[in-house]
Design a protein around this motif. Structure first.
Motif, PDB file in Angstrom:
ATOM      1  N   VAL A   1      85.532  35.105 186.109  1.00 31.12           N
ATOM      2  CA  VAL A   1      84.833  33.985 186.745  1.00 31.12           C
ATOM      3  C   VAL A   1      85.411  32.693 186.205  1.00 31.12           C
ATOM      4  CG1 VAL A   1      82.610  32.845 187.013  1.00 31.12           C
ATOM      5  CG2 VAL A   1      82.718  35.330 186.938  1.00 31.12           C
ATOM      6  N   THR A   2      85.715  31.731 187.113  1.00 28.18           N
ATOM      7  CA  THR A   2      86.267  30.450 186.674  1.00 28.18           C
ATOM      8  C   THR A   2      85.146  29.431 186.591  1.00 28.18           C
ATOM      9  OG1 THR A   2      88.235  31.010 187.901  1.00 28.18           O
ATOM     10  CG2 THR A   2      88.047  28.731 187.163  1.00 28.18           C
ATOM     11  N   PHE A   3      85.054  28.739 185.475  1.00 28.65           N
ATOM     12  CA  PHE A   3      83.994  27.757 185.293  1.00 28.65           C
ATOM     13  C   PHE A   3      84.556  26.351 185.461  1.00 28.65           C
ATOM     14  CE2 PHE A   3      82.847  31.469 182.776  1.00 28.65           C
ATOM     15  CZ  PHE A   3      81.660  31.782 183.399  1.00 28.65           C
ATOM     16  N   ASP A   4      83.756  25.483 186.073  1.00 27.37           N
ATOM     17  CA  ASP A   4      84.183  24.109 186.297  1.00 27.37           C
ATOM     18  C   ASP A   4      83.944  23.286 185.025  1.00 27.37           C
ATOM     19  OD1 ASP A   4      84.523  21.508 187.002  1.00 27.37           O
ATOM     20  OD2 ASP A   4      83.467  21.671 188.919  1.00 27.37           O
ATOM     21  N   PRO A   5      84.998  22.798 184.359  1.00 25.16           N
ATOM     22  CA  PRO A   5      84.823  22.090 183.089  1.00 25.16           C
ATOM     23  C   PRO A   5      84.096  20.764 183.250  1.00 25.16           C
ATOM     24  CG  PRO A   5      87.109  21.950 183.827  1.00 25.16           C
ATOM     25  CD  PRO A   5      86.404  22.894 184.755  1.00 25.16           C
ATOM     26  N   TYR A   6      84.079  20.190 184.483  1.00 21.94           N
ATOM     27  CA  TYR A   6      83.429  18.891 184.688  1.00 21.94           C
ATOM     28  C   TYR A   6      81.913  18.995 184.754  1.00 21.94           C
ATOM     29  CZ  TYR A   6      88.171  17.486 185.575  1.00 21.94           C
ATOM     30  OH  TYR A   6      89.498  17.267 185.429  1.00 21.94           O
ATOM     31  N   LEU A   7      81.413  20.220 184.860  1.00 20.16           N
ATOM     32  CA  LEU A   7      79.963  20.394 184.989  1.00 20.16           C
ATOM     33  C   LEU A   7      79.295  20.691 183.655  1.00 20.16           C
ATOM     34  CD1 LEU A   7      79.927  22.598 188.179  1.00 20.16           C
ATOM     35  CD2 LEU A   7      79.120  20.249 188.020  1.00 20.16           C
ATOM     36  N   LYS A   8      80.087  20.764 182.599  1.00 22.38           N
ATOM     37  CA  LYS A   8      79.544  21.364 181.387  1.00 22.38           C
ATOM     38  C   LYS A   8      78.612  20.490 180.544  1.00 22.38           C
ATOM     39  CE  LYS A   8      83.545  20.631 178.409  1.00 22.38           C
ATOM     40  NZ  LYS A   8      84.639  21.304 177.750  1.00 22.38           N
ATOM     41  N   LEU A   9      78.665  19.170 180.662  1.00 23.99           N
ATOM     42  CA  LEU A   9      77.862  18.352 179.756  1.00 23.99           C
ATOM     43  C   LEU A   9      76.472  18.022 180.294  1.00 23.99           C
ATOM     44  CD1 LEU A   9      80.593  15.885 178.444  1.00 23.99           C
ATOM     45  CD2 LEU A   9      79.568  17.819 177.258  1.00 23.99           C
ATOM     46  N   GLU A  10      76.270  18.222 181.581  1.00 25.70           N
ATOM     47  CA  GLU A  10      75.055  17.756 182.239  1.00 25.70           C
ATOM     48  C   GLU A  10      73.755  18.339 181.698  1.00 25.70           C
ATOM     49  OE1 GLU A  10      73.526  17.435 186.805  1.00 25.70           O
ATOM     50  OE2 GLU A  10      75.534  18.185 186.389  1.00 25.70           O
ATOM     51  N   HIS A  11      73.783  19.621 181.343  1.00 25.93           N
ATOM     52  CA  HIS A  11      72.516  20.288 181.022  1.00 25.93           C
ATOM     53  C   HIS A  11      72.449  20.801 179.591  1.00 25.93           C
ATOM     54  CE1 HIS A  11      71.693  20.026 185.248  1.00 25.93           C
ATOM     55  NE2 HIS A  11      72.866  20.568 185.472  1.00 25.93           N
ATOM     56  N   LEU A  12      73.174  20.142 178.687  1.00 25.08           N
ATOM     57  CA  LEU A  12      73.243  20.663 177.325  1.00 25.08           C
ATOM     58  C   LEU A  12      72.052  20.316 176.451  1.00 25.08           C
ATOM     59  CD1 LEU A  12      77.001  20.456 176.316  1.00 25.08           C
ATOM     60  CD2 LEU A  12      75.575  22.474 176.496  1.00 25.08           C
ATOM     61  N   ALA A  13      71.091  19.576 177.010  1.00 24.42           N
ATOM     62  CA  ALA A  13      69.969  19.114 176.194  1.00 24.42           C
ATOM     63  C   ALA A  13      69.269  20.272 175.485  1.00 24.42           C
ATOM     64  CB  ALA A  13      68.983  18.357 177.067  1.00 24.42           C
ATOM     65  N   GLY A  14      68.976  21.359 176.216  1.00 21.42           N
ATOM     66  CA  GLY A  14      68.315  22.510 175.602  1.00 21.42           C
ATOM     67  C   GLY A  14      69.325  23.591 175.275  1.00 21.42           C
ATOM     68  N   HIS A  15      68.910  24.545 174.420  1.00 19.08           N
ATOM     69  CA  HIS A  15      69.726  25.716 174.098  1.00 19.08           C
ATOM     70  C   HIS A  15      71.077  25.359 173.486  1.00 19.08           C
ATOM     71  CE1 HIS A  15      66.666  27.776 176.373  1.00 19.08           C
ATOM     72  NE2 HIS A  15      66.915  26.987 177.389  1.00 19.08           N
ATOM     73  N   ALA A  16      71.111  24.268 172.733  1.00 21.00           N
ATOM     74  CA  ALA A  16      72.362  23.861 172.090  1.00 21.00           C
ATOM     75  C   ALA A  16      72.753  24.842 170.988  1.00 21.00           C
ATOM     76  CB  ALA A  16      72.213  22.454 171.515  1.00 21.00           C
ATOM     77  N   ASP A  17      71.790  25.700 170.581  1.00 16.46           N
ATOM     78  CA  ASP A  17      72.087  26.679 169.541  1.00 16.46           C
ATOM     79  C   ASP A  17      72.946  27.833 170.066  1.00 16.46           C
ATOM     80  OD1 ASP A  17      69.838  27.221 171.182  1.00 16.46           O
ATOM     81  OD2 ASP A  17      69.218  28.845 169.840  1.00 16.46           O
TER      82      ASP A  17
END
Ligand code: SF4
Ligand code: SF4
Length: 239
Positions: free
Chosen positions: A4-20
């Motif tokens: 599966v290819t992941f879009d690197p531009y989408l990665k920062l948007e939802h990092l608020a939770g589950h940063a662990d």
């Protein structure tokens, strides 16, 4: 497992939770969801029409949206999908009303896969969500029926009001008043044929469904495994 290819531009948007949880771990879990053979049949893109939200009973009562599930999956937004897997999916009642999607999506089906992966992986969210259901899981897998009448106890369901006391005290009488004889039971929802129970045991053992329980509740798994193996052995059925 499918790549599966992941879009690197989408990665920062939802990092608020589950940063662990590391990005690599999230990608591994979401890859597992997307590699499921049912996944391509459950997602064909999204018009954002909101029909699935309008028909979804869970969306009425919770901060939950099948549209968000379909959109996150269509964008392969790993962080959001992971967040949904840890939180949102447990709000779904699996009614599949969202199959009315004009695009042919099945958000409820995507949720089913996510739940299965969460259980298989023994995710904390799965353990928490299923915590109160150990007796129901035990009932289904040992007797072939779900809620049994003898679960109707005032202390178990105080929110059901004072009538529960009367019903629980005269349970056998109430049950015998029901027309189908198979419902004249109190410890199971209805009489399940011995052959059906054995068939269910074989299915649960062969498909790995019993193994999945192990990850979320070791105690229940041990009891069920013992019951099933003993019954199958008695019948001379080898797995
Ligand atoms: S299956 Fe889940 S997401 Fe779909 S309509 Fe029912 S509750 Fe909503
Ligand atoms: S009904 Fe289908 S197309 Fe419309 S928002 Fe829901 S998933 Fe998207």
């Amino acid at each position: 497992m499918a790549q599966v290819t992941f879009d690197p531009y989408l990665k920062l948007e939802h990092l608020a939770g589950h940063a662990d949880v590391t990005r690599a771990e999230k990608e591994r879990l979401i890859s597992k969801v997307m590699a499921d053979r049912r996944f391509p049949d459950y997602l064909y893109g999204c018009y954002e029409c909101g029909i699935c939200v309008a028909v979804c009973p869970s969306a009425r009562f919770y901060d939950f949206s099948p549209r968000r599930i379909a959109q996150a999956a269509a964008r392969v937004d790993v962080d959001l999908m992971f967040q949904q897997m840890e939180e949102d999916i447990w709000e779904c009642s699996q009614c599949f009303s969202c199959l009315r999607c004009p695009r042919g999506n099945n958000p409820g089906g995507i949720i089913t896969i996510m739940r299965e992966v969460a259980v298989e992986e023994g995710r904390r969210s799965a353990k928490t969500a299923l915590e109160g259901y150990s007796r129901i899981i035990y009932k289904i897998m040992s007797t072939g029926t779900q809620v049994s009448p003898d679960m109707l106890q005032p202390d178990a369901f105080p929110d059901w009001g004072p009538e529960v006391k009367d019903v629980s005290e005269n349970l056998s009488l109430w049950r015998r008043a029901l027309p189908p004889e198979t419902h004249h039971t109190t410890s199971t929802g209805w009489d399940v044929a011995e052959s059906t129970i054995l068939e269910l045991y074989v299915i649960w053992l062969e498909t790995g469904a019993l193994e999945m329980i192990k990850e979320v509740d070791t105690g229940i798994h041990m009891i069920l495994e013992e019951i099933m193996e003993e019954r199958l052995e008695e019948e001379g059925i080898e797995i």
